[in-house]
Design an enzyme around this catalytic site. Structure first.
Site, PDB file in Angstrom:
ATOM      1  CB  SER B 216      -0.935  -0.005   1.202  1.00 49.29           C
ATOM      2  OG  SER B 216      -0.196   0.165   2.389  1.00 49.29           O
ATOM      3  NE  ARG B 220      -1.982   5.563   0.997  1.00 48.42           N
ATOM      4  CZ  ARG B 220      -1.391   4.663   1.744  1.00 48.42           C
ATOM      5  NH1 ARG B 220      -0.093   4.707   1.905  1.00 48.42           N
ATOM      6  NH2 ARG B 220      -2.080   3.720   2.330  1.00 48.42           N
ATOM      7  CG  ASN B 224      -2.053   9.826  -4.760  1.00 47.08           C
ATOM      8  OD1 ASN B 224      -2.957  10.618  -4.942  1.00 47.08           O
ATOM      9  ND2 ASN B 224      -2.128   8.811  -3.926  1.00 47.08           N
TER      10      ASN B 224
END
Lengths: 156, 280
Positions: B216, B220, B224
């Site tokens: 994660s 992440r 992004n």
């Protein structure tokens, strides 16, 4: 890899972005940093001032202490002096009083003695006359002999 | 938009291709990636396999990391206890910010966590910030120098974010074992949340939870930044005179994104390490 107007378009966008940052992003950040710097400067200043104040206060306290000690010493000395003076005065007074009492007593003694002498003298004159009358069994001229007896009594 | 010889999809794929270098089996040679037949033999990125490196990612990430270390150590060497200069003031602010976060989250004694967090935050911030440089500028310069591909934002490469996440994962495992012993760590993985009878179930659940942490973390940040970069590339396909209409708001929004993503990565790193220290 072709170069064309896209790069100009990006340059325009970048220029606007930079201007935006200059106007709206940079000032708050620099303001916050300046604020922080000011706070630190003020804090350091305050600390320094406090240290200086403390130093001054310590100096003042030491000076006060010294002065108080001097004053106390002076007071004690004065008190001692005064106490000695009082003792001296008391001694003087006592001596004077004693002398006065002694003088009065002596005067009284003298007086008493004189009185006793007077009384004695008077009695002695009478006794002497009576004695002489008895011895001589004669009438003596009291007038003539009184002078003699008084002379004798005065010698006592 | 790009010129007539380059289609939109070519433009996009060109911008999303890393400068990969490695042994290319098809052409039996050590070479850079090439997706354009006009530039000689094809060597698609997926044909390189595992044993290749993304030169641009390494270059920019290491470059920015070195810049960070150079800049901070330069200031740290002439730091004063008195009123700080402007640069020292700025750096102190950053360090205070990171330190506050570490103190708020991580309550154990560990000399590694605060410096690690500072590095993670500043490094990721700098790498993300490369996003704000217009998408064609640096690749163009690289093109002039003979490098056909140049992705300047290392965090849009899952290799970079994954590398950091794996390092964090290694630290999680290391500190879990160091703090609780191997037995304690295994017990933690197998004896909860359900009673001991459900050991296989517990183990499965906890191992998945453990592995989800680095995955994660990596995805992440990568997702992004990759998405943000993608939007910039799409905006660059607009007519040049109106690009700024979308590009400027997106860039302004990205000031928030790049900071936020760096912050999230840092906070999660601290949280995961704190959890590794926690006795359950």
């Amino acid at each position: 890899m072709n170069i064309n107007l896209t790069i100009i378009g990006q340059a325009i966008a970048f220029a606007i972005f930079v201007v935006f940052c200059m106007k709206y992003v940079w000032p708050p950040i620099t303001a916050a940093l300046a604020e922080r710097k000011k706070k630190i400067a003020e804090g350091l200043d305050a600390a320094e001032r406090a240290a200086r104040d403390l130093h001054l206060a310590q100096q003042k306290a030491a000076a006060d202490m010294r002065e108080s000690k001097e004053q106390a010493a002076a007071i004690i000395e004065q008190a001692n002096k005064r106490a000695n003076q009082i003792i001296d005065e008391a001694k003087e007074q006592a001596r004077e009083e004693a002398e006065r009492v002694k003088a009065a007593a002596q005067a009284e003694i003298e007086q008493e003695a004189n009185r006793a002498k007077e009384a004695l003298r008077a009695q002695v004159a009478v006794l002497a006359v009576a004695g002489a009358e008895k011895i001589l069994e004669a009438s003596i001229d009291e007038q003539a002999h009184a002078q003699l007896v008084e002379k004798l009594a005065a010698e006592l | 938009m790009a010129s007539g010889t380059v289609t939109s999809s070519e433009y996009i794929s060109h911008h999303l291709t890393n400068l990969t270098f490695g042994y290319h089996e098809k052409t039996d040679s050590w070479r850079f990636v090439n997706t354009d037949p006009a530039h000689g033999e094809l060597a698609l990125p997926q044909e390189f396999g595992f044993w290749a490196i993304n030169v641009d990612t390494l270059l920019w990430s290491v470059g920015l990391g070195v810049f960070f270390l150079w800049f901070f150590s330069k200031i740290a060497k002439r730091v004063t206890a008195g009123v700080p200069g402007n640069t020292q003031n700025f750096i102190e602010t950053v360090i205070e910010f990171v330190d506050d976060n570490v103190k708020g989250i991580f309550h154990y004694k560990n000399p590694l966590v605060a410096p690690l967090s500072l590095t993670v935050f500043v490094w990721i911030f700098l790498m993300n910030a490369m996003d704000l440089v217009p998408v064609d500028w640096l690749p163009y310069i690289a093109g002039q120098m003979g490098l056909g591909y140049m992705k300047v934002v290392p965090t849009t490469d899952v290799n970079a974010t994954g590398g950091m996440a794996i390092s964090v994962f290694g630290l999680i495992v290391y500190y879990s074992i160091k703090q609780k012993g191997l037995g304690g760590f295994l017990k933690e993985l197998s004896f909860q949340p359900l009673p001991k009878i459900f050991l296989p179930f517990n183990l499965f659940l906890e191992v998945v939870g453990l592995l989800a942490k680095p995955v994660s973390l990596a995805l992440r940040l990568f997702g992004n930044m990759y998405a943000g970069e993608m939007i910039f590339i799409l905006i660059a396909l607009l007519p040049f005179w109106m690009q700024w209409v979308l590009s400027v708001p997106w860039a302004i929004f990205h000031i928030l994104i790049i900071t936020l993503q760096a912050f999230i990565f840092m906070v999660l790193t601290i949280v995961y390490l704190a959890m590794a220290h926690d006795e359950h």
